[in-house]
Write an enzyme that holds these catalytic residues in place. Structure first.
Site, PDB file in Angstrom:
ATOM      1  N   ASP A  28       0.872  -1.161   0.000  1.00 48.12           N
ATOM      2  CA  ASP A  28       0.000   0.000   0.000  1.00 48.12           C
ATOM      3  C   ASP A  28       0.930   1.237   0.000  1.00 48.12           C
ATOM      4  O   ASP A  28       2.129   1.101   0.281  1.00 48.12           O
ATOM      5  CB  ASP A  28      -0.858  -0.042   1.273  1.00 48.12           C
ATOM      6  CG  ASP A  28      -1.636   1.225   1.494  1.00 48.12           C
ATOM      7  OD1 ASP A  28      -2.449   1.559   0.624  1.00 48.12           O
ATOM      8  OD2 ASP A  28      -1.421   1.890   2.525  1.00 48.12           O
ATOM      9  N   ASP A  30      -0.137   5.192   0.856  1.00 47.88           N
ATOM     10  CA  ASP A  30      -0.393   6.235   1.868  1.00 47.88           C
ATOM     11  C   ASP A  30      -0.442   5.641   3.274  1.00 47.88           C
ATOM     12  O   ASP A  30      -1.192   4.695   3.532  1.00 47.88           O
ATOM     13  CB  ASP A  30      -1.719   6.941   1.561  1.00 47.88           C
ATOM     14  CG  ASP A  30      -1.616   7.788   0.312  1.00 47.88           C
ATOM     15  OD1 ASP A  30      -1.033   8.876   0.395  1.00 47.88           O
ATOM     16  OD2 ASP A  30      -2.086   7.349  -0.757  1.00 47.88           O
ATOM     17  N   ASP A 192      -1.935  -0.190   5.972  1.00 45.74           N
ATOM     18  CA  ASP A 192      -2.149   0.541   7.233  1.00 45.74           C
ATOM     19  C   ASP A 192      -3.638   0.741   7.517  1.00 45.74           C
ATOM     20  O   ASP A 192      -4.000   1.063   8.644  1.00 45.74           O
ATOM     21  CB  ASP A 192      -1.481   1.928   7.184  1.00 45.74           C
ATOM     22  CG  ASP A 192      -2.158   2.840   6.183  1.00 45.74           C
ATOM     23  OD1 ASP A 192      -2.321   2.425   5.018  1.00 45.74           O
ATOM     24  OD2 ASP A 192      -2.545   3.966   6.555  1.00 45.74           O
TER      25      ASP A 192
HETATM   26  O1  LIG Z   1      -3.482   4.049   1.406  1.00 44.08           O
HETATM   27  P1  LIG Z   1      -3.548   4.133  -0.080  1.00 44.08           P
HETATM   28  O2  LIG Z   1      -2.194   4.201  -0.723  1.00 44.08           O
HETATM   29  O3  LIG Z   1      -4.426   3.083  -0.711  1.00 44.08           O
HETATM   30  O4  LIG Z   1      -4.216   5.580  -0.462  1.00 44.08           O
HETATM   31  C1  LIG Z   1      -5.531   5.857  -0.177  1.00 44.08           C
HETATM   32  C2  LIG Z   1      -5.843   7.331  -0.069  1.00 44.08           C
HETATM   33  O5  LIG Z   1      -5.251   8.042  -1.087  1.00 44.08           O
HETATM   34  C3  LIG Z   1      -5.489   7.901   1.270  1.00 44.08           C
HETATM   35  O6  LIG Z   1      -6.137   7.273   2.329  1.00 44.08           O
HETATM   36 MG   LIG Z   2      -2.774   3.278   3.201  1.00 41.86          MG
END
Ligand SMILES: O=P(O)(O)OC[C@H](O)CO
Ligand SMILES: [Mg+2]
Length: 246
Positions: A28, A30, A192
């Site tokens: 992942d 963010d 996360d």
């Molecule tokens: O956690 P990610 O990388 O899937 O990103 C999701 C959004 O952009 C932020 O929560």
């Molecule tokens: Mg994330």
């Protein structure tokens, strides 16, 4: 390890055989590779303050990991802002602030060591994020050295990602783009967010969760392992090449 009780609780849920057979790893972005979740929190706190409301971690837990428009709908519904703000208006309002913040994004602890290690050992690695392409570019502009080691990146506005996390779409697309026919049960995801953990499990994959400590522990459910930091990850316990510097 900063919080031994965290790992103990979640370790029991995965059979040793499954843990020993990982061949591919999906990250992942963010809040996992990049310390960007705080930017979203800050901006959302500012918007809510205008309506005399407070942003908290139960709302954060429902939004994080999702595609922008899906998270925006959660924000409006949960905060009772229908008629005051549209999901599109919310996204437009936060955009200027986010565009300034994203290029300053830093890596989370342990990212460099783990990515460099897996890449050096020839373990296929990739990124699967809910973030759309334009934000991905802004967030990663200082970190080409790390992101260039990824076999590929699947972003939230990829045509194959019909629905955001907790739908498995982004992780299934990520597995499909590795060489050969990859068995999802041999893929390990790092996440996360609660929606991301659910998405990985919906894709039939194993998942290590590295949650923000402010996220309620009830959201750890479903993860195969919960760590306080990527620095605590032991590749050898998942059948991956061990670190040589320990
Ligand atoms: O956690 P990610 O990388 O899937 O990103 C999701 C959004 O952009 C932020 O929560
Ligand atoms: Mg994330």
């Amino acid at each position: 390890m900063a919080n031994p009780s965290m790992e103990e609780a979640a370790d029991d849920t995965t059979a040793p055989a499954a843990k020993a057979s990982i061949t591919h790893v999906v990250f992942d972005m963010d809040g996992l590779l990049l310390d960007t979740e705080g930017f979203y929190t800050l901006v959302q706190e500012r918007i809510l303050a205008r309506y005399g409301k407070t942003f908290d971690w139960s709302l954060k837990a429902k939004m994080m990991g999702k595609k922008a428009i899906e998270a925006a709908r959660v924000f409006i519904d949960e905060m009772g802002l229908e008629g005051l703000l549209t999901p599109e208006g919310f996204l437009e309002e936060r955009e200027d602030m986010l565009q300034e913040l994203f290029p300053t994004a830093e890596l989370m602890p342990g990212v460099k060591r783990l990515i460099n290690h897996l890449h050096a050992k020839g373990v296929p690695i990739c990124v699967a994020t809910g973030s759309h392409k334009r934000h991905f570019s802004l967030k990663t502009q200082k970190h080409g050295d790390i992101f260039s080691l990824m076999h590929h990146v699947v972003v939230g506005d990829d045509p194959e990602v019909k629905k955001g996390k907790p739908s498995p779409d982004v992780f299934l697309a990520a597995a499909k783009r590795f060489e050969g026919n990859v068995d999802p049960s041999k893929v390990l995801v790092f996440e996360d967010a609660p929606s991301g953990v659910a998405a990985a499990k919906n894709a039939g994959m194993s998942v290590v969760m590295v949650p923000d400590p402010r996220l309620d522990a009830s959201y750890h459910e479903g993860a195969d392992q919960v760590l306080s930091s990527l620095l605590d990850f032991d590749p050898s316990s998942w059948g991956l090449p061990p670190f040589e510097d320990v």
